[in-house]
Design a protein around this motif. Structure first.
Motif, PDB file in Angstrom:
ATOM      1  N   UNK A 214       0.818  -1.213   0.000  1.00  0.00           N
ATOM      2  CA  UNK A 214       0.000   0.000   0.000  1.00  0.00           C
ATOM      3  C   UNK A 214       0.850   1.260   0.000  1.00  0.00           C
ATOM      4  N   UNK A 215       2.089   1.164   0.454  1.00  0.00           N
ATOM      5  CA  UNK A 215       2.958   2.346   0.505  1.00  0.00           C
ATOM      6  C   UNK A 215       3.561   2.689  -0.860  1.00  0.00           C
ATOM      7  N   UNK A 216       3.486   1.750  -1.782  1.00  0.00           N
ATOM      8  CA  UNK A 216       4.082   1.963  -3.104  1.00  0.00           C
ATOM      9  C   UNK A 216       3.067   2.569  -4.058  1.00  0.00           C
ATOM     10  N   UNK A 217       3.531   3.461  -4.892  1.00  0.00           N
ATOM     11  CA  UNK A 217       2.646   4.057  -5.897  1.00  0.00           C
ATOM     12  C   UNK A 217       2.372   3.061  -7.026  1.00  0.00           C
ATOM     13  N   UNK A 218       3.318   2.160  -7.225  1.00  0.00           N
ATOM     14  CA  UNK A 218       3.186   1.160  -8.279  1.00  0.00           C
ATOM     15  C   UNK A 218       2.229   0.061  -7.825  1.00  0.00           C
TER      16      UNK A 218
ATOM     17  N   UNK B  15       8.339 -10.026   8.444  1.00  0.00           N
ATOM     18  CA  UNK B  15       8.615  -8.728   7.832  1.00  0.00           C
ATOM     19  C   UNK B  15       9.941  -8.837   7.110  1.00  0.00           C
ATOM     20  N   UNK B  16       9.909  -8.718   5.804  1.00  0.00           N
ATOM     21  CA  UNK B  16      11.089  -8.937   4.975  1.00  0.00           C
ATOM     22  C   UNK B  16      11.193  -7.786   3.984  1.00  0.00           C
ATOM     23  N   UNK B  17      12.057  -6.848   4.284  1.00  0.00           N
ATOM     24  CA  UNK B  17      12.241  -5.696   3.402  1.00  0.00           C
ATOM     25  C   UNK B  17      13.355  -5.910   2.377  1.00  0.00           C
ATOM     26  N   UNK B  18      14.028  -7.031   2.478  1.00  0.00           N
ATOM     27  CA  UNK B  18      15.144  -7.285   1.574  1.00  0.00           C
ATOM     28  C   UNK B  18      14.716  -7.833   0.230  1.00  0.00           C
ATOM     29  N   UNK B  19      13.498  -8.376   0.147  1.00  0.00           N
ATOM     30  CA  UNK B  19      12.993  -8.946  -1.098  1.00  0.00           C
ATOM     31  C   UNK B  19      12.021  -7.952  -1.725  1.00  0.00           C
ATOM     32  N   UNK B  20      12.377  -7.364  -2.865  1.00  0.00           N
ATOM     33  CA  UNK B  20      11.523  -6.323  -3.443  1.00  0.00           C
ATOM     34  C   UNK B  20      10.247  -6.889  -4.069  1.00  0.00           C
ATOM     35  N   UNK B  21       9.147  -6.143  -3.891  1.00  0.00           N
ATOM     36  CA  UNK B  21       7.897  -6.528  -4.544  1.00  0.00           C
ATOM     37  C   UNK B  21       8.002  -6.390  -6.051  1.00  0.00           C
ATOM     38  N   UNK B  22       8.734  -5.380  -6.489  1.00  0.00           N
ATOM     39  CA  UNK B  22       8.913  -5.127  -7.919  1.00  0.00           C
ATOM     40  C   UNK B  22      10.408  -5.058  -8.191  1.00  0.00           C
ATOM     41  N   UNK B  23      11.046  -6.193  -8.495  1.00  0.00           N
ATOM     42  CA  UNK B  23      12.514  -6.239  -8.589  1.00  0.00           C
ATOM     43  C   UNK B  23      13.105  -5.215  -9.555  1.00  0.00           C
ATOM     44  N   UNK B  24      12.420  -4.942 -10.649  1.00  0.00           N
ATOM     45  CA  UNK B  24      12.971  -4.022 -11.644  1.00  0.00           C
ATOM     46  C   UNK B  24      13.022  -2.582 -11.147  1.00  0.00           C
ATOM     47  N   UNK B  25      12.294  -2.296 -10.043  1.00  0.00           N
ATOM     48  CA  UNK B  25      12.308  -0.944  -9.493  1.00  0.00           C
ATOM     49  C   UNK B  25      13.259  -0.826  -8.312  1.00  0.00           C
TER      50      UNK B  25
END
Length: 429
Positions: free
Chosen positions: A333-337, A418-428
């Motif tokens: 929800x915090x991401x604009x994408x 809680x895992x902030x190291x794995x990006x939801x959108x890797x290309x970003x």
């Protein structure tokens, strides 16, 4: 860990095309090296959307599934075919050593389920049902609430597939082409020939995780009852005329099917299938009831011990999201994408599969989950036919009491991570 994976994508029809368009074709760490469909036109359409998203034309486009399994570079197979073929195709993929993802749905028979779990245990190759509703915001919020003990001891859960399908799915072909006299649709064929809980997993997936099924708890028995079948015949008569073939079929599928499942810890689950008589809105009727609190989707209300009794029922879901949102959805929800169909659920479940393949780990919805959920259709059909409760097989063969720890990480469904190291959108990233 692999930076990229290569997949073979099987089944490019409406659902398959949608997931390909909104998810896999947009993932920078996924190479689609093979497309497979019995209809070449479907593959052409799928190829075009892959190219449109900046990826190369898949080097293999075939109507022969075995070609995909024989491809030495493919890491994973994604099966988006009709319900009936999936268990056998998944078995073949496991035997070929390919990570396997299957779209939601039931198996035709219990034999298919036993065969599939036997193959998994023989090969050890991960198998995952792409049950997107496990990654719904409200369902994941309740998982977080369970971890915090806010429900107390969970006693009962509800879920439904309440979606009026007559126009949008079952008779869609005839609405699109008024000259059409025959419908070639596997789902309609099931409604003609079978009476069962045929689409349980949108509700059952999240409920299974809430109740720790296959990990410290298990289903013991179920009983299903079905109403008479009147909706489809009436709909066909009203929309296509009394002489229409589909106005003169004695459909077996009851319009409303209720299934009650009893678990080893004494908790119960109520599932409802409601797809063929008019209703004004879609609902999964997701609910969790415990000794200290509840959540109900129908009213979008949460309540925990210590809150005032609600006399005028108004949604307080936003307040509960603010307090108890799952870390995965806090990040999303915090991401604009925003990506993926069904409000992002498709993206999240597909990323969960991709990350498992990249890391060489088991999947968050594993083979035991997948096969158990697939089995519900056949079990409910037996119960409806006999009028009796039926035993739910233990596909873990006793391992549910002492399972290996789940794979922890961003997409884990057995614990809140809680895992902030794995990006939801890797290309970003």
């Amino acid at each position: 860990m692999k930076d990229k994976i290569k997949i073979g994508y099987v089944g490019c029809g409406r659902r398959g095309y949608g997931v390909l368009k909104h998810c896999f074709s947009q993932m920078c760490d996924v190479d689609i090296v093979a497309l497979c469909d019995v209809n070449p036109a479907n593959m052409e359409k799928a190829k075009d959307i892959i190219v449109e998203h900046g990826k190369p034309v898949p080097p293999m486009m075939t109507t022969n599934y075995q070609d995909v399994l024989d491809h030495p570079e493919i890491d994973a197979v994604v099966l988006m075919t009709g319900w009936d073929e999936r268990p056998k195709m998944a078995k073949q993929a496991l035997l070929a050593g390919k990570y396997t993802a299957v779209e939601v749905g039931c198996a035709v028979s219990l034999d298919d389920c036993y065969d599939l779990i036997d193959t998994y245990e023989k090969t050890g190759v991960p198998l995952m049902m792409l049950e997107n509703c496990c990654y719904s915001r409200r369902e994941m919020m309740t998982l977080n609430m369970r971890e915090k003990g806010l429900f107390g001891e969970i006693v009962h859960c509800t879920g439904a597939y309440a979606h009026y399908l007559n126009k949008v799915e079952l008779f869609k072909e005839m609405h699109e082409d008024p000259e059409k006299k025959e419908i070639n649709h596997y789902r309609l064929n099931h409604y003609i020939n079978n009476c069962r809980e045929n689409y349980p997993t949108h509700a059952l997936g999240p409920v299974s995780k809430i109740l720790n099924l296959n990990r410290g708890n298990r289903m013991v028995s179920l009983v299903s009852v079905a109403s008479k079948a009147a909706g489809l015949k009436q709909y066909a008569k009203d929309n296509f005329g009394e002489d229409c073939k589909y106005a003169n079929i004695d459909y077996k599928q009851g319009d409303i099917v209720n299934t009650i499942i009893t678990c080893a810890d004494g908790a119960t689950i109520l599932l409802t299938l409601d797809t063929t008589i008019p209703r004004p809105y879609y609902s999964r009727n997701y609910g969790v009831r415990g000794t200290k609190g509840l959540y109900t989707e129908e009213r979008k209300v949460g309540w925990i011990e210590g809150m005032e009794e609600i006399e005028e029922v108004k949604s307080n879901e936003a307040e509960f999201f603010e307090k108890y949102d799952h870390p995965l959805h806090v990040e999303y929800e915090s991401l604009h994408e925003k990506r993926g169909g069904h409000g992002g659920l498709d993206w999240l479940v597909c990323r969960a599969f991709v990350e498992s393949v990249k890391n060489g780990t088991n999947t968050p919805i594993d083979a035991y989950d997948t096969v158990l959920w697939m089995a519900i259709g056949a079990l409910s059909e037996e119960s409806i036919k006999t009028g009796r409760s039926v035993e739910v097989p233990d596909f873990t063969r006793g391992k549910w009491e002492h399972r290996e720890p789940p794979v922890l990480g961003k997409y884990c469904l057995d614990k809140v991570c809680e895992d902030k190291s794995t990006p939801l959108f890797p290309e970003l990233a």
